[in-house]
Design a protein around this motif. Structure first.
Motif, short mmCIF file in Angstrom:
data_model
loop_
_atom_site.label_atom_id
_atom_site.label_comp_id
_atom_site.label_asym_id
_atom_site.label_seq_id
_atom_site.Cartn_x
_atom_site.Cartn_y
_atom_site.Cartn_z
N LEU A 1 9.46 -27.06 -8.65
CA LEU A 1 8.86 -25.76 -8.94
C LEU A 1 8.14 -25.20 -7.72
N PHE A 2 7.46 -26.05 -6.99
CA PHE A 2 6.72 -25.62 -5.80
C PHE A 2 7.68 -25.10 -4.72
N VAL A 3 8.70 -25.89 -4.39
CA VAL A 3 9.64 -25.49 -3.33
C VAL A 3 10.43 -24.26 -3.74
N THR A 4 10.88 -24.21 -5.01
CA THR A 4 11.67 -23.05 -5.47
C THR A 4 10.83 -21.77 -5.43
N SER A 5 9.60 -21.82 -5.92
CA SER A 5 8.76 -20.62 -5.90
C SER A 5 8.40 -20.23 -4.47
N ALA A 6 8.13 -21.21 -3.61
CA ALA A 6 7.83 -20.92 -2.20
C ALA A 6 9.05 -20.32 -1.50
N TRP A 7 10.24 -20.80 -1.85
CA TRP A 7 11.49 -20.26 -1.29
C TRP A 7 11.67 -18.81 -1.72
N ILE A 8 11.40 -18.50 -2.99
CA ILE A 8 11.52 -17.12 -3.47
C ILE A 8 10.49 -16.22 -2.76
N VAL A 9 9.28 -16.74 -2.57
CA VAL A 9 8.26 -15.98 -1.83
C VAL A 9 8.77 -15.66 -0.43
N SER A 10 9.39 -16.64 0.23
CA SER A 10 9.90 -16.40 1.59
C SER A 10 11.04 -15.39 1.59
N LEU A 11 11.88 -15.40 0.53
CA LEU A 11 12.95 -14.41 0.41
C LEU A 11 12.37 -13.00 0.27
N CYS A 12 11.30 -12.89 -0.53
CA CYS A 12 10.64 -11.59 -0.71
C CYS A 12 10.04 -11.10 0.60
N LEU A 13 9.40 -12.01 1.34
CA LEU A 13 8.80 -11.64 2.62
C LEU A 13 9.88 -11.26 3.65
N HIS A 14 11.02 -11.94 3.59
CA HIS A 14 12.16 -11.64 4.46
C HIS A 14 12.60 -10.20 4.26
N GLU A 15 12.80 -9.83 2.99
CA GLU A 15 13.26 -8.48 2.68
C GLU A 15 12.17 -7.45 2.97
N TYR A 16 10.92 -7.81 2.71
CA TYR A 16 9.79 -6.92 2.99
C TYR A 16 9.72 -6.61 4.49
N ALA A 17 9.97 -7.63 5.31
CA ALA A 17 9.92 -7.44 6.76
C ALA A 17 10.97 -6.41 7.21
N HIS A 18 12.18 -6.50 6.64
CA HIS A 18 13.20 -5.48 6.93
C HIS A 18 12.69 -4.09 6.56
N ALA A 19 12.16 -3.99 5.33
CA ALA A 19 11.74 -2.68 4.81
C ALA A 19 10.55 -2.11 5.60
N ARG A 20 9.60 -2.97 5.91
CA ARG A 20 8.40 -2.50 6.60
C ARG A 20 8.73 -1.99 8.00
N THR A 21 9.59 -2.72 8.71
CA THR A 21 9.97 -2.27 10.06
C THR A 21 10.81 -0.99 9.98
N ALA A 22 11.62 -0.87 8.92
CA ALA A 22 12.41 0.35 8.72
C ALA A 22 11.48 1.54 8.46
N LEU A 23 10.43 1.30 7.67
CA LEU A 23 9.45 2.36 7.38
C LEU A 23 8.83 2.89 8.67
N HIS A 24 8.40 1.97 9.52
CA HIS A 24 7.74 2.37 10.77
C HIS A 24 8.74 2.91 11.79
N SER A 25 10.04 2.69 11.53
CA SER A 25 11.06 3.20 12.45
C SER A 25 11.60 4.57 12.02
N GLY A 26 11.18 5.02 10.82
CA GLY A 26 11.59 6.36 10.41
C GLY A 26 12.23 6.49 9.04
N ASP A 27 12.56 5.37 8.39
CA ASP A 27 13.16 5.45 7.05
C ASP A 27 12.05 5.43 6.00
N LEU A 28 11.59 6.60 5.60
CA LEU A 28 10.50 6.71 4.63
C LEU A 28 10.97 6.47 3.20
N SER A 29 12.29 6.33 3.02
CA SER A 29 12.84 6.16 1.66
C SER A 29 12.59 4.76 1.09
N VAL A 30 12.24 3.80 1.94
CA VAL A 30 12.09 2.42 1.45
C VAL A 30 10.94 2.30 0.44
#
Length: 266
Positions: free
Chosen positions: A44-73
């Motif tokens: 349960l610990f590793v699976t939930s931590a893995w999902i957290v890392s997946l969320c942060l991975h996608e968030y990093a894409h979105a956040r950099t896109a936001l600051h690069s000009g894609d306000l739709s994220v």
């Protein structure tokens, strides 16, 4: 009104906070050996931590896109860290979790949908693609910090094994993500620098890139080579093969993996 909208678009979702809570509680259970089944707590610990890392991975894409000009994220909900808001929840969350359960492999998931037409500049496009796997790199560095800082005194054996296996997932995900294969972030990094003709030719292959990588990993020689690279990186970070192997054995608590790991009972 617009300011309120932007604040709500960036408010961390209760779904993500719930996953973080599961990670914290089960991490505490592994650390204190409070749980009746250490293996279940590690799972349960590793699976939930893995999902957290997946969320942060996608968030990093979105956040950099936001600051690069894609306000739709923001309107798409990508800045809330809610995994249910991703374009492909199946690809982004479900499949990567299944691959961990089945084979102890940190396979990268699908991505958030970035409106690339809103973004000007090759470097910005490359950095948006790189931001995701760099998050996995950062996660791996944090997971292995007790190892390379030589600060394992007082860290319970089961928790150390769980961290070692979690680090293996992050390292394997980072390496796979950085591969210059269509559909993966590595190709997204180099794509802006390719000619228009090459990009047009490669574009239809993107949906099959991840499938091709997965198929290649079924070839024993390729699999051995890939994991040799993963273990070399982990070794450089102070993690022994046995430790990540024991973490995987604990994680698959329902199956005898054949790895002998002594975990003190409570």
């Amino acid at each position: 009104m617009g300011h309120q909208g932007s604040r709500s678009e960036r408010r961390i979702s209760s779904v993500f906070l719930g996953i973080v809570a599961v990670m914290a509680v089960t991490g505490w259970a592994v650390w204190t050996q409070y749980a009746t089944s250490t293996g279940l707590a590690v799972f349960l610990f590793v699976t939930s931590a893995w999902i957290v890392s997946l969320c942060l991975h996608e968030y990093a894409h979105a956040r950099t896109a936001l600051h690069s000009g894609d306000l739709s994220v923001g309107a798409k909900g990508y800045l809330t860290l809610n995994p249910l808001k991703y374009t492909h929840a199946l690809l982004s969350i479900v499949l990567p979790v299944l691959f961990v359960i089945m084979g102890g492999l940190g396979l990268p998931g699908g991505a958030v949908y970035i409106e690339r037409g809103r973004i000007q500049g090759r470097w910005k496009h490359s950095f948006i693609s790189a931001a995701g796997p760099l998050t996995n790199v950062a996660f791996a560095v944090v997971c292995t910090a007790p190892f390379w800082l030589d600060a394992l005194d007082g860290v319970p054996t089961a928790f150390r094994y769980a961290l070692a296996f979690l680090a293996l997932l992050q390292v394997s995900a980072a390496i796979l993500n950085f591969l210059p294969v269509p559909g993966l972030d590595g190709y997204g990094i180099i794509e802006p620098w390719l000619s228009y003709g090459v990009r047009r030719q490669v574009e239809p292959l993107a949906p099959f890139g991840l499938i091709a990588v997965f198929a290649l990993l079924w070839i024993p020689e390729v699999n051995v080579f890939f994991f040799d690279v993963v273990y070399d990186v982990l070794s450089a970070l102070g993690v022994e093969n046995r430790e990540s192997g024991c973490g995987y054995a604990l994680y698959r608590f329902w199956q005898d993996t054949g790895v002998a790991c002594a975990v003190p009972s409570n």
